[in-house]
Design a protein around this motif. Structure first.
Motif, PDB file in Angstrom:
ATOM      1  N   LEU A   1       3.041  -6.347   0.309  1.00 35.74           N
ATOM      2  CA  LEU A   1       3.630  -6.801   1.573  1.00 35.74           C
ATOM      3  C   LEU A   1       4.351  -5.675   2.329  1.00 35.74           C
ATOM      4  CD1 LEU A   1       4.278  -9.167   3.460  1.00 35.74           C
ATOM      5  CD2 LEU A   1       6.312  -9.604   2.057  1.00 35.74           C
ATOM      6  N   TYR A   2       5.196  -4.912   1.629  1.00 36.80           N
ATOM      7  CA  TYR A   2       6.008  -3.915   2.341  1.00 36.80           C
ATOM      8  C   TYR A   2       5.152  -2.817   2.975  1.00 36.80           C
ATOM      9  CZ  TYR A   2      10.364  -6.099   0.951  1.00 36.80           C
ATOM     10  OH  TYR A   2      11.395  -6.988   0.810  1.00 36.80           O
ATOM     11  N   PRO A   3       4.207  -2.212   2.264  1.00 35.63           N
ATOM     12  CA  PRO A   3       3.370  -1.206   2.943  1.00 35.63           C
ATOM     13  C   PRO A   3       2.491  -1.812   4.038  1.00 35.63           C
ATOM     14  CG  PRO A   3       2.653  -1.516   0.656  1.00 35.63           C
ATOM     15  CD  PRO A   3       3.937  -2.272   0.833  1.00 35.63           C
ATOM     16  N   THR A   4       2.033  -3.053   3.841  1.00 33.46           N
ATOM     17  CA  THR A   4       1.215  -3.696   4.875  1.00 33.46           C
ATOM     18  C   THR A   4       2.021  -3.831   6.169  1.00 33.46           C
ATOM     19  OG1 THR A   4      -0.067  -4.915   3.228  1.00 33.46           O
ATOM     20  CG2 THR A   4      -0.088  -5.791   5.461  1.00 33.46           C
ATOM     21  N   LEU A   5       3.292  -4.246   6.039  1.00 32.96           N
ATOM     22  CA  LEU A   5       4.126  -4.410   7.239  1.00 32.96           C
ATOM     23  C   LEU A   5       4.573  -3.063   7.794  1.00 32.96           C
ATOM     24  CD1 LEU A   5       6.272  -7.570   6.345  1.00 32.96           C
ATOM     25  CD2 LEU A   5       4.180  -7.414   7.717  1.00 32.96           C
ATOM     26  N   ALA A   6       4.764  -2.066   6.929  1.00 34.35           N
ATOM     27  CA  ALA A   6       5.171  -0.736   7.404  1.00 34.35           C
ATOM     28  C   ALA A   6       4.140  -0.160   8.371  1.00 34.35           C
ATOM     29  CB  ALA A   6       5.379   0.203   6.214  1.00 34.35           C
ATOM     30  N   LEU A   7       2.860  -0.490   8.140  1.00 30.56           N
ATOM     31  CA  LEU A   7       1.799   0.008   9.011  1.00 30.56           C
ATOM     32  C   LEU A   7       1.873  -0.605  10.409  1.00 30.56           C
ATOM     33  CD1 LEU A   7      -1.095  -0.126   6.392  1.00 30.56           C
ATOM     34  CD2 LEU A   7      -0.180   1.952   7.467  1.00 30.56           C
ATOM     35  N   LYS A   8       2.662  -1.663  10.564  1.00 29.13           N
ATOM     36  CA  LYS A   8       2.777  -2.357  11.855  1.00 29.13           C
ATOM     37  C   LYS A   8       4.070  -2.013  12.589  1.00 29.13           C
ATOM     38  CE  LYS A   8       0.495  -6.425   9.814  1.00 29.13           C
ATOM     39  NZ  LYS A   8      -0.757  -6.466  10.566  1.00 29.13           N
TER      40      LYS A   8
END
Ligand SMILES: [Fe+2]
Length: 185
Positions: free
Chosen positions: A37-44
Motif C-alpha cells: 500500500l505505502y509504495p503504491t500510494l507514494a507513486l501518486k
C-alpha cells in the motif's frame, strides 16, 4: 501429520498455540498489505510532505512484514509444527512445511515452503519480455496493492467484523479517492 512433540495433542496448550500461530500469520498478512500500500500510494503523491510520510512509515511496514514473515515460519517448522486446534481441527492446522512426507501429501515443493527462507524471491516484474526475474517484495499496482484492494482484503479477512455499514462505506470512499489520486507534476 506429526504432532508437535512439545505440546500434547488435544490439550489446552494446543488450543493456545493454535491461537498464537494464527495471530502470527494474521500479523504477516496485515503487514503484507501495508508493504504494497505505502509504495503504491507514494507513486501518486504530489506533496513533498505526503511523500515523506508514505516513505517513512512504508519502510516500517516493510520491516514489520519481514519480521512476521520470519515468525510465521516458526509455526510450521519444528518444534512447533503439527499443532492442530482441538476446537477447530478442520480449520486451524499447522503442518511441518519442511517435512518431505507432509509436502508430498499436500502437493507442495520444499523450494516454495522452506521455512527458514526470509528474503524476497525473484519474480516477473514490469516487463516480462525485457527484464529477467527481479527480487521484489510486493506488487505496487493500484489494482493489486492499492487502497481499495487493501480495504477489500482486510474486510474479507474479517478484520473489520462488527463495524457498521457506514464504516465500510466511508472506508471505501476514502480508498477510492486515494486510488484515484494522480501525481500533479
Ligand atoms: Fe505494520
Amino acid at each position: 501429520m506429526v504432532p508437535s512433540p512439545s505440546i500434547p495433542p488435544g490439550s489446552p496448550a494446543q488450543r493456545i498455540q493454535a491461537i498464537a500461530s494464527t495471530a502470527g500469520f494474521h500479523f504477516a498478512f496485515i503487514e503484507q498489505g501495508g508493504t504494497s500500500l505505502y509504495p503504491t500510494l507514494a507513486l501518486k503523491a504530489t506533496s513533498d510532505e505526503v511523500l515523506r510520510i508514505l516513505l517513512s512509515i512504508g519502510g516500517v511496514e516493510i520491516d514489520h512484514f519481514s519480521l512476521w514473515h520470519d515468525k510465521a515460519g516458526n509455526a510450521v517448522s519444528q518444534p512447533l509444527a503439527g499443532v492442530i486446534d482441538p476446537k477447530n481441527p478442520n480449520g486451524a492446522t499447522f503442518p511441518d512445511l519442511n517435512d518431505p512426507a507432509t509436502l508430498a501429501r499436500l502437493h507442495l515443493q520444499l523450494e516454495l515452503t522452506q521455512t527458514n527462507k526470509i528474503l524476497p524471491e525473484p519474480c516477473d516484474f514490469l516487463f516480462q519480455e525485457a527484464l529477467p526475474p527481479c527480487s521484489v517484495i510486493r506488487p505496487t499496482s493500484t489494482a493489486l496493492g492499492g487502497a481499495v484492494a487493501t480495504v477489500n482484503a482486510f474486510t474479507a479477512d474479517g478484520l473489520f467484523n462488527g463495524q457498521p455499514d457506514g464504516f465500510f462505506d466511508f472506508a471505501m470512499q476514502l480508498a477510492t479517492a486515494a486510488d484515484n489520486a494522480r501525481r500533479q507534476f
